[in-house]
Design an enzyme around this catalytic site. Structure first.
Site, mmCIF file in Angstrom:
data_model
loop_
_atom_site.group_PDB
_atom_site.id
_atom_site.type_symbol
_atom_site.label_atom_id
_atom_site.label_comp_id
_atom_site.label_asym_id
_atom_site.label_seq_id
_atom_site.Cartn_x
_atom_site.Cartn_y
_atom_site.Cartn_z
ATOM 1 N N LYS A 42 0.868 -1.186 0.000
ATOM 2 C CA LYS A 42 0.000 0.000 0.000
ATOM 3 C C LYS A 42 0.893 1.221 0.000
ATOM 4 C CE LYS A 42 -4.462 0.823 0.146
ATOM 5 N NZ LYS A 42 -5.512 -0.047 -0.391
HETATM 6 P P1 NAD Z 1 -12.931 7.826 -3.236
HETATM 7 O O1 NAD Z 1 -11.939 8.837 -2.820
HETATM 8 O O2 NAD Z 1 -13.286 7.665 -4.662
HETATM 9 O O3 NAD Z 1 -14.314 8.048 -2.448
HETATM 10 C C1 NAD Z 1 -14.387 8.162 -1.051
HETATM 11 C C2 NAD Z 1 -15.800 8.548 -0.642
HETATM 12 O O4 NAD Z 1 -15.874 8.550 0.788
HETATM 13 C C3 NAD Z 1 -16.213 9.948 -1.097
HETATM 14 O O5 NAD Z 1 -17.595 9.958 -1.368
HETATM 15 C C4 NAD Z 1 -15.917 10.793 0.143
HETATM 16 O O6 NAD Z 1 -16.691 11.981 0.181
HETATM 17 C C5 NAD Z 1 -16.295 9.825 1.232
HETATM 18 N N1 NAD Z 1 -15.648 10.111 2.514
HETATM 19 C C6 NAD Z 1 -14.359 10.504 2.717
HETATM 20 N N2 NAD Z 1 -14.145 10.704 4.028
HETATM 21 C C7 NAD Z 1 -15.296 10.425 4.653
HETATM 22 C C8 NAD Z 1 -15.724 10.460 6.009
HETATM 23 N N3 NAD Z 1 -14.878 10.857 6.975
HETATM 24 N N4 NAD Z 1 -17.000 10.092 6.295
HETATM 25 C C9 NAD Z 1 -17.843 9.713 5.313
HETATM 26 N N5 NAD Z 1 -17.507 9.682 4.015
HETATM 27 C C10 NAD Z 1 -16.257 10.030 3.698
HETATM 28 O O7 NAD Z 1 -12.375 6.435 -2.616
HETATM 29 P P2 NAD Z 1 -12.710 4.954 -3.099
HETATM 30 O O8 NAD Z 1 -11.675 4.539 -4.082
HETATM 31 O O9 NAD Z 1 -14.161 4.830 -3.399
HETATM 32 O O10 NAD Z 1 -12.375 4.140 -1.756
HETATM 33 C C11 NAD Z 1 -13.335 3.992 -0.709
HETATM 34 C C12 NAD Z 1 -12.921 2.820 0.193
HETATM 35 O O11 NAD Z 1 -12.844 1.621 -0.601
HETATM 36 C C13 NAD Z 1 -11.542 2.953 0.845
HETATM 37 O O12 NAD Z 1 -11.591 2.307 2.105
HETATM 38 C C14 NAD Z 1 -10.636 2.166 -0.084
HETATM 39 O O13 NAD Z 1 -9.479 1.691 0.579
HETATM 40 C C15 NAD Z 1 -11.568 1.034 -0.463
HETATM 41 N N6 NAD Z 1 -11.216 0.344 -1.713
HETATM 42 C C16 NAD Z 1 -11.143 1.014 -2.899
HETATM 43 C C17 NAD Z 1 -10.861 0.320 -4.064
HETATM 44 C C18 NAD Z 1 -10.842 0.980 -5.414
HETATM 45 O O14 NAD Z 1 -10.788 0.251 -6.411
HETATM 46 N N7 NAD Z 1 -10.924 2.295 -5.524
HETATM 47 C C19 NAD Z 1 -10.612 -1.057 -4.008
HETATM 48 C C20 NAD Z 1 -10.689 -1.715 -2.783
HETATM 49 C C21 NAD Z 1 -11.008 -1.000 -1.646
#
Ligand code: NAD
Length: 416
Positions: free
Chosen positions: A108
């Site tokens: 990561k």
């Molecule tokens: P992103 O940045 O695209 O979206 C994050 C979302 O969460 C946004 O809507 C933001 O406004 C919201 N957010 C941020 N802080 C917040 C808070 N304190 N309270 C409530 N909402 C909040 O990120 P993403 O890529 O969608 O990732 C989201 C989660 O999924 C993370 O935990 C990430 O590790 C996990 N994840 C992502 C992927 C991927 O392919 N992008 C894959 C596996 C896991």
């Protein structure tokens, strides 16, 4: 047991690991080796801001375990992305790639920055400097970054370009790129699509009719918005979603396509008129059939676990539930499908993207989605079978399978 709020994300992930290691009877030496990251790098990321001033950010890349293949893991841009969090997330990647049986290890990266405060030009410069500073540790057959919280396909295009300036054109150095830059069709939606596949499959086992089922999604970014959209298209009723500034609720179901348009125009979900405004805390405690945390870590802790009303939780975010909250919920009869299973769709299609890059051959989107479904359902059925046969939770079964596969690779390599 220690109060989990005193523990870091890394310590908490290791509680899940230790629980599996106990049942698998791992020796102390092997445990120690599997828990600690193999290699960690902290770098300075100085950026010339648009106003001419220099701001210095801190970045990390943690390579947790590479027994099963090249390190693989996203890069997070978040003000609280410290080394302990990045270590914990890297370790989750090790167990996740093993659980879905990809030939990868776990890694990561992170930069301590709020990307919303930077212009696109500043983000481009920050991404290039971070890439240049970790460039000696990554390579298409060594460590392959991807998007995570706060980063996206554009970030990956900048990373690929910065790496290519040193090493020549190398599309396989990152995944989650724009399709025009060698990205895979279906990658952007993959994590959310994987969540939706698992819901359909788990619902059969749990006797839940997904048609009209009331779903709450925290986070409306890459993962949350795709998960919500696909579940909506599948006939579920998405009654609430949120972003960092709060959420919207409509008991009759939100119009998700309209909400996506609204977010594209305004940058968030707050102010959407198709529902009432609610806080993130209220959202998690809503009466619903399925709760999908898809934002950040540690949102369900011992402080609010007893107020959660959902009988089924799909962990689309990484580590949204602390171990103590996990215990409270599981003992209360809540079914939790864990992050290393539920959000694995992203890394699965990242793997497809990487193989396409290495072969210089493109797949149709239908093939990507079909192979994604096969991989996710195979992992789900393995987890379910182990959970039933051993009388353990889905999380315990997922960690057991992941850890067991990594142990096997360590033994076969014979490198220690
Ligand atoms: P992103 O940045 O695209 O979206 C994050 C979302 O969460 C946004 O809507 C933001 O406004 C919201 N957010 C941020 N802080 C917040 C808070 N304190 N309270 C409530 N909402 C909040 O990120 P993403 O890529 O969608 O990732 C989201 C989660 O999924 C993370 O935990 C990430 O590790 C996990 N994840 C992502 C992927 C991927 O392919 N992008 C894959 C596996 C896991």
């Amino acid at each position: 047991m220690l109060k989990t709020r005193e523990l870091s994300t890394f310590d908490e992930v290791n509680l899940f690991f230790d629980d599996a290691a106990d049942r698998l009877g791992l020796t102390d030496g092997l445990r120690e080796m599997l828990k600690r990251p193999w290699r960690e790098l902290q770098v300075q990321v100085p950026v010339r801001m648009d106003d001419g001033e220099i701001q210095v950010f801190t970045g990390f890349r943690v390579q947790h375990n590479g027994a099963r293949g090249p390190y693989k893991g996203g890069v997070r841009y978040h003000p609280e992305a410290d080394l302990e969090e990045v270590r914990g997330l890297a370790s989750l990647m090790t167990w996740k790639t093993a659980l879905v049986d990809l030939p990868y290890g776990g890694a990561k990266g992170g930069v301590q920055v709020d990307p919303a405060q930077l212009s696109q030009n500043e983000l481009n410069r920050l991404t290039r400097r971070y890439t240049q500073n970790i460039e000696h540790l990554i390579a298409p057959n060594r460590d392959i970054p991807a998007p995570d919280l706060g980063t996206n396909a554009q970030t990956m295009a900048w990373m690929m370009d910065a790496y290519g300036q040193i090493h020549g054109h190398s599309p396989a150095i990152v995944t989650g790129k724009p399709v025009e830059m060698g990205g895979s069709l279906g990658r952007e939606a993959a994590t959310g699509r994987g969540v939706a596949f698992l819901l359909q499959e788990a619902a059969k086992d749990l006797g839940l009719d997904t048609e009209g089922a009331r779903i709450v999604v925290q986070g409306f970014g890459n993962v949350g918005s795709w998960a919500a959209r696909i579940m909506y298209d599948n006939g579920c009723r998405i009654i609430a979603v949120s972003g960092v500034d709060g959420g919207v609720f409509n008991a009759g179901g939100l119009d998700i396509p309209r909400l996506q348009d609204f977010q594209n125009m305004t940058g968030g979900v707050s102010g959407f008129t198709g529902g009432e405004q609610i806080s993130n805390r209220e959202l998690l405690e809503l009466d619903c059939d399925v709760l999908v945390p898809a934002a950040i870590d540690n949102v369900i802790t011992e402080d609010n676990a007893n107020s959660i009303k959902a009988p089924l939780i799909l962990e689309a975010a990484n580590h949204p539930i602390t171990p103590e909250a996990d215990r409270i919920l599981s003992e209360g009869g809540v079914t939790i499908l864990p992050d290393i299973l539920v959000n694995a769709g992203g890394v699965v299609v990242s793997y497809f993207e990487w193989t396409q890059n290495l072969q210089e051959f493109h797949w149709e989107e239908s093939r990507v989605n079909e192979e994604l479904k096969k991989t996710m359902l195979r992992a789900y059925h393995e987890v379910r079978a182990r959970s039933t046969s051993e009388g353990i939770t889905h999380r315990q079964a997922s960690f057991e399978i992941g850890v067991q596969r990594v142990v096997r690779a360590v033994e076969l390599r014979g490198f220690v």
